[in-house]
Design an enzyme around this catalytic site. Structure first.
Site, PDB file in Angstrom:
ATOM      1  NE  ARG A   1       4.987   2.328  -0.392  1.00 14.49           N
ATOM      2  CZ  ARG A   1       3.929   2.836   0.264  1.00 14.49           C
ATOM      3  NH1 ARG A   1       2.998   2.039   0.747  1.00 14.49           N
ATOM      4  NH2 ARG A   1       3.808   4.128   0.417  1.00 14.49           N
TER       5      ARG A   1
ATOM      6  CG  ASP B   1      -0.481   2.811   2.113  1.00 11.62           C
ATOM      7  OD1 ASP B   1       0.503   3.147   1.439  1.00 11.62           O
ATOM      8  OD2 ASP B   1      -0.675   3.220   3.284  1.00 11.62           O
TER       9      ASP B   1
HETATM   10  C1  LIG Z   1       7.657   2.193   3.090  1.00 10.32           C
HETATM   11  C2  LIG Z   1       6.865   0.938   3.310  1.00 10.32           C
HETATM   12  C3  LIG Z   1       5.545   0.883   2.910  1.00 10.32           C
HETATM   13  C4  LIG Z   1       4.815  -0.285   3.069  1.00 10.32           C
HETATM   14  N1  LIG Z   1       3.531  -0.353   2.573  1.00 10.32           N
HETATM   15  C5  LIG Z   1       2.860  -1.514   2.633  1.00 10.32           C
HETATM   16  C6  LIG Z   1       1.596  -1.655   2.010  1.00 10.32           C
HETATM   17  O1  LIG Z   1       1.045  -0.723   1.378  1.00 10.32           O
HETATM   18  N2  LIG Z   1       0.971  -2.860   2.115  1.00 10.32           N
HETATM   19  C7  LIG Z   1       1.545  -3.928   2.787  1.00 10.32           C
HETATM   20  O2  LIG Z   1       0.943  -5.000   2.824  1.00 10.32           O
HETATM   21  N3  LIG Z   1       2.733  -3.797   3.400  1.00 10.32           N
HETATM   22  C8  LIG Z   1       3.405  -2.638   3.334  1.00 10.32           C
HETATM   23  N4  LIG Z   1       4.641  -2.539   3.929  1.00 10.32           N
HETATM   24  C9  LIG Z   1       5.095  -3.612   4.841  1.00 10.32           C
HETATM   25  C10 LIG Z   1       5.852  -4.686   4.115  1.00 10.32           C
HETATM   26  O3  LIG Z   1       4.966  -5.402   3.282  1.00 10.32           O
HETATM   27  C11 LIG Z   1       6.518  -5.677   5.086  1.00 10.32           C
HETATM   28  O4  LIG Z   1       5.542  -6.303   5.849  1.00 10.32           O
HETATM   29  C12 LIG Z   1       7.517  -5.050   6.038  1.00 10.32           C
HETATM   30  O5  LIG Z   1       8.291  -4.083   5.385  1.00 10.32           O
HETATM   31  C13 LIG Z   1       8.457  -6.131   6.591  1.00 10.32           C
HETATM   32  O6  LIG Z   1       9.140  -6.779   5.534  1.00 10.32           O
HETATM   33  P1  LIG Z   1      10.654  -6.456   5.154  1.00 10.32           P
HETATM   34  O7  LIG Z   1      10.767  -6.496   3.667  1.00 10.32           O
HETATM   35  O8  LIG Z   1      11.075  -5.189   5.778  1.00 10.32           O
HETATM   36  O9  LIG Z   1      11.464  -7.707   5.634  1.00 10.32           O
HETATM   37  P2  LIG Z   1      11.500  -8.474   7.019  1.00 10.32           P
HETATM   38  O10 LIG Z   1      12.436  -9.598   6.832  1.00 10.32           O
HETATM   39  O11 LIG Z   1      10.114  -8.809   7.468  1.00 10.32           O
HETATM   40  O12 LIG Z   1      12.111  -7.404   7.966  1.00 10.32           O
HETATM   41  C14 LIG Z   1      13.512  -7.115   7.938  1.00 10.32           C
HETATM   42  C15 LIG Z   1      13.895  -6.514   9.280  1.00 10.32           C
HETATM   43  O13 LIG Z   1      13.283  -5.216   9.416  1.00 10.32           O
HETATM   44  C16 LIG Z   1      12.794  -5.040  10.731  1.00 10.32           C
HETATM   45  N5  LIG Z   1      11.381  -4.644  10.647  1.00 10.32           N
HETATM   46  C17 LIG Z   1      10.566  -4.856   9.618  1.00 10.32           C
HETATM   47  N6  LIG Z   1       9.362  -4.278   9.819  1.00 10.32           N
HETATM   48  C18 LIG Z   1       9.434  -3.697  11.031  1.00 10.32           C
HETATM   49  C19 LIG Z   1       8.529  -2.910  11.809  1.00 10.32           C
HETATM   50  N7  LIG Z   1       7.317  -2.559  11.369  1.00 10.32           N
HETATM   51  N8  LIG Z   1       8.940  -2.477  13.023  1.00 10.32           N
HETATM   52  C20 LIG Z   1      10.166  -2.770  13.475  1.00 10.32           C
HETATM   53  N9  LIG Z   1      11.080  -3.473  12.771  1.00 10.32           N
HETATM   54  C21 LIG Z   1      10.712  -3.937  11.564  1.00 10.32           C
HETATM   55  C22 LIG Z   1      13.045  -6.306  11.493  1.00 10.32           C
HETATM   56  O14 LIG Z   1      14.176  -6.104  12.307  1.00 10.32           O
HETATM   57  C23 LIG Z   1      13.380  -7.336  10.453  1.00 10.32           C
HETATM   58  O15 LIG Z   1      14.330  -8.234  10.890  1.00 10.32           O
HETATM   59  C24 LIG Z   1       5.406  -1.407   3.726  1.00 10.32           C
HETATM   60  C25 LIG Z   1       6.736  -1.360   4.117  1.00 10.32           C
HETATM   61  C26 LIG Z   1       7.477  -0.227   3.898  1.00 10.32           C
HETATM   62  C27 LIG Z   1       8.900  -0.218   4.276  1.00 10.32           C
END
Ligand SMILES: Cc1cc2nc3c(=O)[nH]c(=O)nc-3n(C[C@H](O)[C@H](O)[C@H](O)COP(=O)(O)OP(=O)(O)OC[C@H]3O[C@@H](n4cnc5c(N)ncnc54)[C@H](O)[C@@H]3O)c2cc1C
Length: 301
Positions: A175, A125
Protein backbone atom coordinates in the site's frame (compact mmCIF):
# COMPACT_ATOMS: atom_id res chain seq x y z
CA UNK A 1 2.98 24.14 12.81
CA UNK A 2 0.79 27.21 12.40
CA UNK A 3 -0.62 29.02 15.44
CA UNK A 4 -4.08 27.69 14.49
CA UNK A 5 -2.85 24.08 14.27
CA UNK A 6 -1.11 24.50 17.62
CA UNK A 7 -4.33 25.73 19.23
CA UNK A 8 -6.32 22.87 17.65
CA UNK A 9 -3.91 20.24 18.96
CA UNK A 10 -3.66 21.81 22.45
CA UNK A 11 -7.42 22.17 22.72
CA UNK A 12 -8.36 18.64 21.66
CA UNK A 13 -8.07 16.95 25.08
CA UNK A 14 -10.67 19.43 26.36
CA UNK A 15 -13.20 18.55 23.69
CA UNK A 16 -15.98 16.59 25.45
CA UNK A 17 -15.96 12.86 24.73
CA UNK A 18 -19.42 12.86 23.05
CA UNK A 19 -18.22 15.63 20.74
CA UNK A 20 -15.10 13.63 19.78
CA UNK A 21 -17.43 10.67 19.17
CA UNK A 22 -19.62 12.86 17.00
CA UNK A 23 -16.69 14.09 14.93
CA UNK A 24 -15.22 10.62 14.54
CA UNK A 25 -18.51 8.82 13.76
CA UNK A 26 -18.24 8.94 9.94
CA UNK A 27 -14.73 7.51 10.10
CA UNK A 28 -15.36 4.54 12.40
CA UNK A 29 -17.73 1.61 11.76
CA UNK A 30 -18.76 1.27 15.40
CA UNK A 31 -17.61 -0.49 18.54
CA UNK A 32 -18.50 -4.11 17.77
CA UNK A 33 -17.62 -6.68 15.13
CA UNK A 34 -21.33 -6.82 14.24
CA UNK A 35 -21.24 -3.08 13.46
CA UNK A 36 -18.22 -3.65 11.23
CA UNK A 37 -19.76 -6.65 9.45
CA UNK A 38 -22.91 -4.62 8.71
CA UNK A 39 -20.80 -1.87 7.18
CA UNK A 40 -18.66 -4.28 5.13
CA UNK A 41 -21.84 -5.85 3.78
CA UNK A 42 -23.09 -2.43 2.66
CA UNK A 43 -19.73 -1.50 1.11
CA UNK A 44 -19.48 -4.79 -0.80
CA UNK A 45 -23.08 -4.29 -1.95
CA UNK A 46 -22.04 -0.89 -3.33
CA UNK A 47 -19.20 -2.42 -5.35
CA UNK A 48 -16.33 -1.65 -2.94
CA UNK A 49 -13.70 -3.93 -1.44
CA UNK A 50 -12.73 -3.39 2.19
CA UNK A 51 -10.00 -3.83 4.75
CA UNK A 52 -10.90 -4.18 8.42
CA UNK A 53 -8.88 -2.55 11.22
CA UNK A 54 -9.43 -3.36 14.90
CA UNK A 55 -8.70 -0.05 16.65
CA UNK A 56 -5.74 -0.04 19.01
CA UNK A 57 -2.00 0.53 19.01
CA UNK A 58 1.02 0.92 21.25
CA UNK A 59 0.02 -1.79 23.72
CA UNK A 60 2.13 -2.11 26.86
CA UNK A 61 0.87 -5.50 28.08
CA UNK A 62 1.14 -8.89 26.39
CA UNK A 63 -2.47 -9.79 27.33
CA UNK A 64 -3.74 -6.75 25.44
CA UNK A 65 -1.82 -7.78 22.31
CA UNK A 66 -3.17 -11.33 22.66
CA UNK A 67 -6.68 -9.89 22.98
CA UNK A 68 -6.17 -8.03 19.69
CA UNK A 69 -5.06 -11.28 18.01
CA UNK A 70 -8.25 -12.99 19.24
CA UNK A 71 -10.39 -10.11 17.96
CA UNK A 72 -8.72 -10.28 14.54
CA UNK A 73 -9.17 -14.07 14.39
CA UNK A 74 -12.87 -13.57 15.09
CA UNK A 75 -13.01 -10.91 12.39
CA UNK A 76 -11.34 -13.18 9.82
CA UNK A 77 -13.84 -15.96 10.59
CA UNK A 78 -16.80 -13.57 10.41
CA UNK A 79 -15.61 -12.22 7.05
CA UNK A 80 -15.53 -15.79 5.75
CA UNK A 81 -18.86 -16.74 7.32
CA UNK A 82 -20.59 -13.73 5.75
CA UNK A 83 -18.75 -14.24 2.41
CA UNK A 84 -17.43 -10.70 2.47
CA UNK A 85 -14.71 -9.28 0.24
CA UNK A 86 -12.49 -7.80 2.92
CA UNK A 87 -9.00 -8.40 4.19
CA UNK A 88 -7.53 -7.11 7.47
CA UNK A 89 -5.05 -4.33 8.30
CA UNK A 90 -2.99 -4.59 11.49
CA UNK A 91 -0.75 -2.22 13.42
CA UNK A 92 2.30 -3.99 14.77
CA UNK A 93 2.51 -1.90 17.95
CA UNK A 94 -0.98 -3.27 18.73
CA UNK A 95 0.44 -6.78 18.38
CA UNK A 96 3.34 -6.09 20.76
CA UNK A 97 6.13 -4.70 18.53
CA UNK A 98 7.37 -2.33 21.23
CA UNK A 99 7.24 -5.04 23.89
CA UNK A 100 9.14 -7.78 22.10
CA UNK A 101 9.64 -8.07 18.34
CA UNK A 102 9.68 -11.91 18.44
CA UNK A 103 6.38 -11.97 20.36
CA UNK A 104 4.94 -9.60 17.75
CA UNK A 105 6.25 -11.77 14.90
CA UNK A 106 4.56 -14.81 16.46
CA UNK A 107 1.27 -12.88 16.71
CA UNK A 108 1.43 -11.77 13.09
CA UNK A 109 2.31 -15.32 12.03
CA UNK A 110 -0.82 -16.62 13.81
CA UNK A 111 -2.99 -14.12 11.90
CA UNK A 112 -1.31 -14.69 8.54
CA UNK A 113 -1.66 -18.49 8.82
CA UNK A 114 -5.32 -18.29 9.82
CA UNK A 115 -5.94 -15.80 7.01
CA UNK A 116 -4.25 -18.20 4.54
CA UNK A 117 -6.43 -21.07 5.75
CA UNK A 118 -9.50 -18.88 5.14
CA UNK A 119 -8.28 -17.59 1.76
CA UNK A 120 -7.64 -14.12 3.15
CA UNK A 121 -4.86 -11.55 3.34
CA UNK A 122 -3.15 -9.43 6.03
CA UNK A 123 -1.81 -5.90 5.49
CA UNK A 124 0.79 -4.55 7.93
CA UNK A 125 -0.02 -0.86 8.40
CA UNK A 126 3.02 1.40 8.69
CA UNK A 127 3.37 3.45 11.87
CA UNK A 128 5.89 6.18 12.73
CA UNK A 129 9.52 5.96 11.63
CA UNK A 130 10.60 4.23 14.85
CA UNK A 131 8.70 1.18 13.51
CA UNK A 132 9.68 1.22 9.82
CA UNK A 133 12.68 -1.13 9.86
CA UNK A 134 11.10 -3.54 12.35
CA UNK A 135 7.87 -3.70 10.30
CA UNK A 136 9.74 -4.37 7.05
CA UNK A 137 11.84 -6.97 8.85
CA UNK A 138 8.75 -8.86 10.06
CA UNK A 139 7.28 -8.65 6.55
CA UNK A 140 10.48 -10.09 5.02
CA UNK A 141 10.81 -12.86 7.59
CA UNK A 142 7.25 -14.07 7.02
CA UNK A 143 7.69 -13.89 3.24
CA UNK A 144 10.88 -15.98 3.66
CA UNK A 145 8.79 -18.52 5.57
CA UNK A 146 6.57 -18.79 2.49
CA UNK A 147 3.68 -16.54 3.58
CA UNK A 148 2.51 -14.74 0.45
CA UNK A 149 -0.87 -13.53 1.73
CA UNK A 150 0.83 -10.62 3.42
CA UNK A 151 1.42 -6.99 2.39
CA UNK A 152 3.12 -3.94 3.77
CA UNK A 153 2.85 -0.13 3.49
CA UNK A 154 5.36 2.47 2.27
CA UNK A 155 5.08 6.19 2.97
CA UNK A 156 5.94 8.67 0.22
CA UNK A 157 7.02 11.25 2.82
CA UNK A 158 9.98 9.15 3.95
CA UNK A 159 13.25 9.67 2.12
CA UNK A 160 14.11 5.98 2.55
CA UNK A 161 10.96 4.59 0.85
CA UNK A 162 12.36 4.22 -2.67
CA UNK A 163 15.30 2.19 -1.34
CA UNK A 164 12.87 0.19 0.82
CA UNK A 165 10.68 -0.55 -2.21
CA UNK A 166 13.68 -1.71 -4.20
CA UNK A 167 14.79 -4.01 -1.37
CA UNK A 168 11.40 -5.78 -1.14
CA UNK A 169 11.09 -9.32 -2.49
CA UNK A 170 9.51 -9.94 -5.91
CA UNK A 171 5.73 -9.99 -6.07
CA UNK A 172 5.41 -7.75 -3.02
CA UNK A 173 2.03 -6.25 -2.19
CA UNK A 174 2.47 -2.65 -1.08
CA UNK A 175 0.00 0.00 0.00
CA UNK A 176 1.42 3.36 -0.99
CA UNK A 177 0.37 6.40 1.06
CA UNK A 178 1.79 9.83 1.85
CA UNK A 179 2.34 8.97 5.54
CA UNK A 180 0.36 10.38 8.43
CA UNK A 181 3.06 10.79 11.08
CA UNK A 182 4.96 14.03 11.62
CA UNK A 183 8.60 13.10 11.02
CA UNK A 184 11.87 15.06 11.34
CA UNK A 185 13.09 16.77 8.18
CA UNK A 186 16.33 14.76 8.27
CA UNK A 187 14.39 11.64 7.27
CA UNK A 188 11.24 12.96 5.63
CA UNK A 189 10.24 15.17 2.74
CA UNK A 190 8.16 18.05 4.04
CA UNK A 191 7.14 19.87 0.89
CA UNK A 192 3.67 18.74 -0.28
CA UNK A 193 4.68 18.93 -3.95
CA UNK A 194 7.74 16.77 -3.39
CA UNK A 195 5.71 14.22 -1.41
CA UNK A 196 3.24 14.03 -4.32
CA UNK A 197 6.03 13.62 -6.85
CA UNK A 198 7.70 10.98 -4.69
CA UNK A 199 4.34 9.16 -4.49
CA UNK A 200 4.19 9.06 -8.32
CA UNK A 201 7.82 7.96 -8.56
CA UNK A 202 7.23 5.12 -6.09
CA UNK A 203 4.04 4.08 -7.87
CA UNK A 204 5.78 3.88 -11.26
CA UNK A 205 8.76 2.07 -9.79
CA UNK A 206 6.65 -0.54 -8.03
CA UNK A 207 4.39 -1.18 -11.03
CA UNK A 208 7.52 -1.58 -13.15
CA UNK A 209 8.72 -4.27 -10.73
CA UNK A 210 5.38 -6.11 -10.97
CA UNK A 211 4.32 -5.36 -7.39
CA UNK A 212 0.65 -5.28 -6.40
CA UNK A 213 0.03 -1.68 -5.38
CA UNK A 214 -2.70 -0.19 -3.22
CA UNK A 215 -2.91 3.50 -4.14
CA UNK A 216 -4.07 5.00 -0.84
CA UNK A 217 -4.98 8.65 -1.22
CA UNK A 218 -7.88 11.10 -1.25
CA UNK A 219 -5.79 13.71 -3.05
CA UNK A 220 -7.59 14.24 -6.36
CA UNK A 221 -4.44 15.39 -8.11
CA UNK A 222 -2.67 12.17 -7.12
CA UNK A 223 -5.70 10.10 -8.11
CA UNK A 224 -5.57 11.75 -11.53
CA UNK A 225 -1.82 11.15 -11.77
CA UNK A 226 -2.26 7.48 -10.81
CA UNK A 227 -5.02 7.08 -13.42
CA UNK A 228 -2.67 8.59 -16.02
CA UNK A 229 0.12 6.17 -15.06
CA UNK A 230 -2.30 3.23 -15.13
CA UNK A 231 -3.63 4.27 -18.53
CA UNK A 232 -0.11 4.44 -19.95
CA UNK A 233 1.27 1.25 -18.34
CA UNK A 234 -1.91 -0.89 -18.46
CA UNK A 235 -1.06 -3.10 -15.45
CA UNK A 236 -3.35 -6.14 -15.03
CA UNK A 237 -6.49 -5.09 -13.13
CA UNK A 238 -5.77 -7.40 -10.20
CA UNK A 239 -2.32 -5.84 -9.61
CA UNK A 240 -3.51 -2.45 -8.42
CA UNK A 241 -6.38 -0.87 -6.55
CA UNK A 242 -7.24 2.50 -5.07
CA UNK A 243 -7.77 2.71 -1.32
CA UNK A 244 -9.59 5.30 0.78
CA UNK A 245 -10.47 5.74 4.45
CA UNK A 246 -14.05 5.21 5.57
CA UNK A 247 -16.00 8.45 5.62
CA UNK A 248 -13.59 10.51 3.50
CA UNK A 249 -14.74 12.04 0.18
CA UNK A 250 -17.36 9.48 -0.79
CA UNK A 251 -17.94 11.34 -4.04
CA UNK A 252 -14.34 10.75 -5.15
CA UNK A 253 -14.75 7.12 -4.09
CA UNK A 254 -17.70 6.79 -6.47
CA UNK A 255 -15.86 8.58 -9.28
CA UNK A 256 -12.93 6.13 -9.06
CA UNK A 257 -15.27 3.12 -9.02
CA UNK A 258 -17.29 4.49 -11.95
CA UNK A 259 -14.03 4.88 -13.90
CA UNK A 260 -13.73 1.09 -13.65
CA UNK A 261 -11.00 0.79 -11.01
CA UNK A 262 -11.10 -1.40 -7.93
CA UNK A 263 -11.47 0.59 -4.72
CA UNK A 264 -10.90 -0.68 -1.19
CA UNK A 265 -12.28 1.14 1.85
CA UNK A 266 -10.33 1.07 5.13
CA UNK A 267 -12.83 0.33 7.91
CA UNK A 268 -11.72 0.82 11.55
CA UNK A 269 -13.89 -0.46 14.39
CA UNK A 270 -13.60 -1.25 18.09
CA UNK A 271 -13.88 -0.01 21.63
CA UNK A 272 -10.72 2.11 21.45
CA UNK A 273 -12.27 4.77 19.23
CA UNK A 274 -11.72 7.62 21.71
CA UNK A 275 -7.99 7.15 22.19
CA UNK A 276 -7.60 6.51 18.47
CA UNK A 277 -9.55 9.59 17.41
CA UNK A 278 -7.84 11.87 19.88
CA UNK A 279 -4.36 10.56 19.14
CA UNK A 280 -4.86 10.80 15.39
CA UNK A 281 -6.13 14.33 15.72
CA UNK A 282 -3.36 15.35 18.12
CA UNK A 283 -0.63 13.72 16.06
CA UNK A 284 -1.62 15.53 12.96
CA UNK A 285 -3.18 18.99 13.29
CA UNK A 286 -3.88 18.97 9.54
CA UNK A 287 -6.09 15.95 10.07
CA UNK A 288 -7.79 17.72 12.97
CA UNK A 289 -8.64 20.55 10.62
CA UNK A 290 -10.04 18.13 8.02
CA UNK A 291 -12.23 16.45 10.58
CA UNK A 292 -13.49 19.69 12.09
CA UNK A 293 -14.12 21.27 8.69
CA UNK A 294 -15.77 18.12 7.37
CA UNK A 295 -18.07 17.92 10.39
CA UNK A 296 -19.02 21.58 10.01
CA UNK A 297 -19.72 21.12 6.28
CA UNK A 298 -21.91 18.09 6.99
CA UNK A 299 -23.89 20.10 9.54
CA UNK A 300 -24.51 22.87 7.05
CA UNK A 301 -25.38 20.49 4.15
C1 LIG B 1 -6.59 3.32 2.91
C2 LIG B 1 -5.56 4.15 3.62
C3 LIG B 1 -4.64 3.55 4.45
C4 LIG B 1 -3.66 4.31 5.08
N1 LIG B 1 -2.70 3.68 5.83
C5 LIG B 1 -1.69 4.40 6.35
C6 LIG B 1 -0.61 3.76 7.00
O1 LIG B 1 -0.53 2.52 7.14
N2 LIG B 1 0.38 4.55 7.51
C7 LIG B 1 0.35 5.93 7.37
O2 LIG B 1 1.29 6.59 7.82
N3 LIG B 1 -0.68 6.54 6.77
C8 LIG B 1 -1.68 5.82 6.25
N4 LIG B 1 -2.71 6.47 5.59
C9 LIG B 1 -2.82 7.94 5.69
C10 LIG B 1 -2.07 8.64 4.60
O3 LIG B 1 -0.68 8.46 4.80
C11 LIG B 1 -2.37 10.15 4.57
O4 LIG B 1 -1.98 10.72 5.77
C12 LIG B 1 -3.83 10.49 4.34
O5 LIG B 1 -4.40 9.65 3.39
C13 LIG B 1 -3.95 11.94 3.84
O6 LIG B 1 -3.22 12.11 2.63
P1 LIG B 1 -3.92 12.15 1.20
O7 LIG B 1 -3.03 11.42 0.24
O8 LIG B 1 -5.29 11.63 1.29
O9 LIG B 1 -3.82 13.64 0.75
P2 LIG B 1 -4.22 14.99 1.48
O10 LIG B 1 -3.85 16.08 0.55
O11 LIG B 1 -3.62 15.04 2.85
O12 LIG B 1 -5.76 14.86 1.59
C14 LIG B 1 -6.60 15.08 0.45
C15 LIG B 1 -7.98 15.45 0.95
O13 LIG B 1 -8.58 14.31 1.60
C16 LIG B 1 -9.27 14.72 2.77
N5 LIG B 1 -8.78 13.90 3.89
C17 LIG B 1 -7.62 13.25 3.95
N6 LIG B 1 -7.53 12.51 5.07
C18 LIG B 1 -8.67 12.73 5.75
C19 LIG B 1 -9.20 12.23 6.98
N7 LIG B 1 -8.57 11.33 7.73
N8 LIG B 1 -10.42 12.67 7.37
C20 LIG B 1 -11.11 13.55 6.62
N9 LIG B 1 -10.67 14.02 5.43
C21 LIG B 1 -9.46 13.62 5.01
C22 LIG B 1 -9.07 16.19 2.94
O14 LIG B 1 -10.24 16.84 2.50
C23 LIG B 1 -7.95 16.55 2.01
O15 LIG B 1 -8.11 17.79 1.44
C24 LIG B 1 -3.65 5.73 4.92
C25 LIG B 1 -4.57 6.34 4.06
C26 LIG B 1 -5.49 5.58 3.40
C27 LIG B 1 -6.42 6.24 2.46
Amino acid sequence: MSAFDYLVSRGLPFVPRPLVRHFSRPYIAGESLDDAIGLLTALNGGGYLATLDVLGESVHRREVAEGAVREYLGALRAIREHRLDSNISVKLTQLGLKLDAEFCLANVRTLVREAAALGNFVRLDMEDSSCTSATLDIYRRLRDEGCDNLGVVLQACLRRSLADARALPGGASVRLCKGIYVEPRAIAWRDRTIIRRNFSWLLEDMLERGFCVGIATHDEELVWEAMRIIDRRRPPRETYEFQMLLGVDEMLRGIIREAGHRLRVYVPYGAHWYAYSLRRLKENPRLARYVLLDALTRRRA
